[in-house]
Design an enzyme around this catalytic site. Structure first.
Site, mmCIF file in Angstrom:
data_model
loop_
_atom_site.group_PDB
_atom_site.id
_atom_site.type_symbol
_atom_site.label_atom_id
_atom_site.label_comp_id
_atom_site.label_asym_id
_atom_site.label_seq_id
_atom_site.Cartn_x
_atom_site.Cartn_y
_atom_site.Cartn_z
ATOM 1 N N TYR A 109 0.827 -1.214 0.000
ATOM 2 C CA TYR A 109 0.000 0.000 0.000
ATOM 3 C C TYR A 109 0.860 1.261 0.000
ATOM 4 C CZ TYR A 109 -4.647 -1.986 0.993
ATOM 5 O OH TYR A 109 -5.849 -2.620 0.925
ATOM 6 N N LYS A 167 3.088 -15.348 2.257
ATOM 7 C CA LYS A 167 3.260 -16.030 0.962
ATOM 8 C C LYS A 167 4.755 -16.288 0.827
ATOM 9 C CE LYS A 167 1.767 -17.615 -3.015
ATOM 10 N NZ LYS A 167 0.855 -18.779 -3.153
ATOM 11 N N ASP A 193 -3.039 -18.191 0.246
ATOM 12 C CA ASP A 193 -4.025 -18.840 -0.636
ATOM 13 C C ASP A 193 -4.735 -19.972 0.105
ATOM 14 O OD1 ASP A 193 -1.559 -20.141 -0.634
ATOM 15 O OD2 ASP A 193 -1.630 -20.707 -2.741
ATOM 16 N N ASP A 206 -6.402 -6.997 4.054
ATOM 17 C CA ASP A 206 -7.524 -6.325 3.387
ATOM 18 C C ASP A 206 -8.436 -7.366 2.743
ATOM 19 O OD1 ASP A 206 -9.072 -4.225 2.240
ATOM 20 O OD2 ASP A 206 -8.027 -4.560 0.346
ATOM 21 N N ASP A 255 -12.497 -9.002 4.192
ATOM 22 C CA ASP A 255 -13.768 -9.018 3.445
ATOM 23 C C ASP A 255 -14.320 -10.445 3.404
ATOM 24 O OD1 ASP A 255 -13.438 -6.316 2.848
ATOM 25 O OD2 ASP A 255 -14.007 -6.550 0.746
HETATM 26 C C1 IPM Z 1 -10.353 -1.237 4.078
HETATM 27 C C2 IPM Z 1 -10.575 -0.586 2.746
HETATM 28 C C3 IPM Z 1 -9.386 0.320 2.430
HETATM 29 C C4 IPM Z 1 -8.130 -0.539 2.432
HETATM 30 C C5 IPM Z 1 -9.518 1.096 1.097
HETATM 31 C C6 IPM Z 1 -10.746 1.997 1.096
HETATM 32 C C7 IPM Z 1 -8.286 1.868 0.752
HETATM 33 O O1 IPM Z 1 -10.771 -1.557 1.766
HETATM 34 O O2 IPM Z 1 -10.211 -0.503 5.084
HETATM 35 O O3 IPM Z 1 -10.329 -2.465 4.133
HETATM 36 O O4 IPM Z 1 -7.823 -1.187 1.419
HETATM 37 O O5 IPM Z 1 -7.461 -0.580 3.460
HETATM 38 MG MG MG Z 2 -10.910 -3.520 2.517
#
Ligand code: IPM
Ligand code: MG
Length: 350
Positions: free
Chosen positions: A142, A187, A219, A243, A247
């Site tokens: 990042y 990884k 993975d 990240d 999700d």
């Molecule tokens: C998160 C979001 C952010 C990230 C984005 C909006 C830059 O996806 O906080 O998970 O990737 O960290």
């Molecule tokens: Mg995110």
């Protein structure tokens, strides 16, 4: 006490879920005899539109002197044509995390029993799931050098030993308060940063003989999280893997809209935000689930202000709302964003 924090509603559904969370904070504060002192500032796309930069100086100044920051979400298609630091994320959210040195991002995955049906995963894989992802937040790909050259584009991924060590310590410390297990995700069969990650984590683990350590490739972890999520306690990983995996973890809990997060550094300052994004597709329609934002606000009270009873009152009201289906459509309810906020405010403020 006086609960003073910086409030950054941001873009898309950010202001909507933020308004619901503020209702809950107001009700809780008055029930417990506190006052709220909210400093609202611009961050992200709204800041670009209003003052021409995603991170106005006043926003950063407020964040630097406050004890806690409550943030909605930033970004959206409107600003997709922008590049680099002109973007809401790269020029707003990321510098906020980095400047404040909030390197430890904590995201819990503990499916609420009322939401077992809301998950696309079969209930038998959800029962007993209770883990926390400790995501490194201020290093890695990042923040590496990025750009274009004659051949294409590049993003550099770097980690220093010190960066890995401090997040590893956080993970082991957290595991000591839980079920004493750290799963480090990397990884290391391909990436040099991951090889260093593994070396440093092994070294840190020596100071925590009471905590079990295992290593998993990212993975494989994407698969194990769904097939045997209940085996994990603290999952330690770098910025981008974290990240992606958070999700995925949200799907175990039924919706992106129910998971809060805290980004912490060495002191009491914390940045509290839902893990979801600005959801431009549903923004402005009152459909967004405010629970992740409300739980982020509860977390803020507990961690930055030591208001444990107040945080618990909000969390209990959220659980009750879910049990009674007083929620938005994404998890099987019929209420609007603000109605959910009002319902939880009524029950937390009793
Ligand atoms: C998160 C979001 C952010 C990230 C984005 C909006 C830059 O996806 O906080 O998970 O990737 O960290
Ligand atoms: Mg995110």
């Amino acid at each position: 006490m006086n609960i003073n924090f910086t409030y950054l509603p941001g873009d898309g559904i950010g202001p909507e879920v933020g308004a619901a969370a503020l209702r809950v904070l107001n009700a809780t504060a008055s029930a417990f005899g506190h006052t709220l002192e909210i400093e609202e500032h611009l961050l992200g796309g709204i800041a670009i539109d209003t003052v021409g930069t995603p991170m106005p100086a006043e926003t950063l100044a407020s964040a630097q002197k406050t004890q806690a920051i409550l943030l909605g979400a930033v970004g959206g298609p409107k600003w997709d044509h922008l590049k680099g630091a002109d973007r809401p994320e790269l020029g707003g959210l990321l510098p906020l995390r980095k400047t404040l040195q909030l390197y430890a991002n904590v995201r819990p995955a503990k499916p609420q029993s009322a939401l077992l049906d809301a998950s696309p995963i079969k209930a038998e894989y959800l029962e007993g799931v209770d883990f926390v992802i400790m995501r490194e937040l201020t290093g890695g790909i990042y923040f590496g050098d990025k750009g274009r050259d004659a051949l294409g584009a590049y993003d550099e991924c770097r980690y220093s030993e010190a960066e890995i060590e401090r997040i590893a310590i956080r993970a082991f410390e957290m595991a000591k308060t839980r079920r004493h297990k750290v799963t480090s995700v990397d990884k290391s069969n391909v990436l040099e940063t991951s090889r260093l990650w593994r070396e440093v984590v092994i070294r840190v683990a020596k100071d925590y003989p009471e905590v079990e350590l295992e290593h998993t490739l990212v993975d494989a972890m994407a698969m194990h999280m769904l097939s045997r999520g209940k085996d994990f306690d603290v999952i330690l990983t770098e910025n981008m893997f974290g990240d992606i995996l958070t999700d995925e973890a949200a799907m175990l809990c039924g919706s992106m809209g129910v998971i809060p997060s805290a980004s912490l550094g060495e002191g009491k300052l914390g940045l509290y935000e839902p893990i979801h994004g600005s959801a431009p597709d549903i923004a402005g329609q009152g459909k967004a689930n405010p629970i992740a934002m409300i739980l982020s606000a509860a977390w803020m009270l507990r961690t930055s202000f030591d208001l444990v009873a107040e945080a618990e009152a909000i969390e209990a009201a959220v659980t009750l709302a879910l049990d009674e289906r007083q929620c938005t459509g994404d998890i099987g309810g019929t209420l609007s964003t603000l109605e959910v906020g009002e319902w939880i405010a009524d029950h937390a403020g009793r």
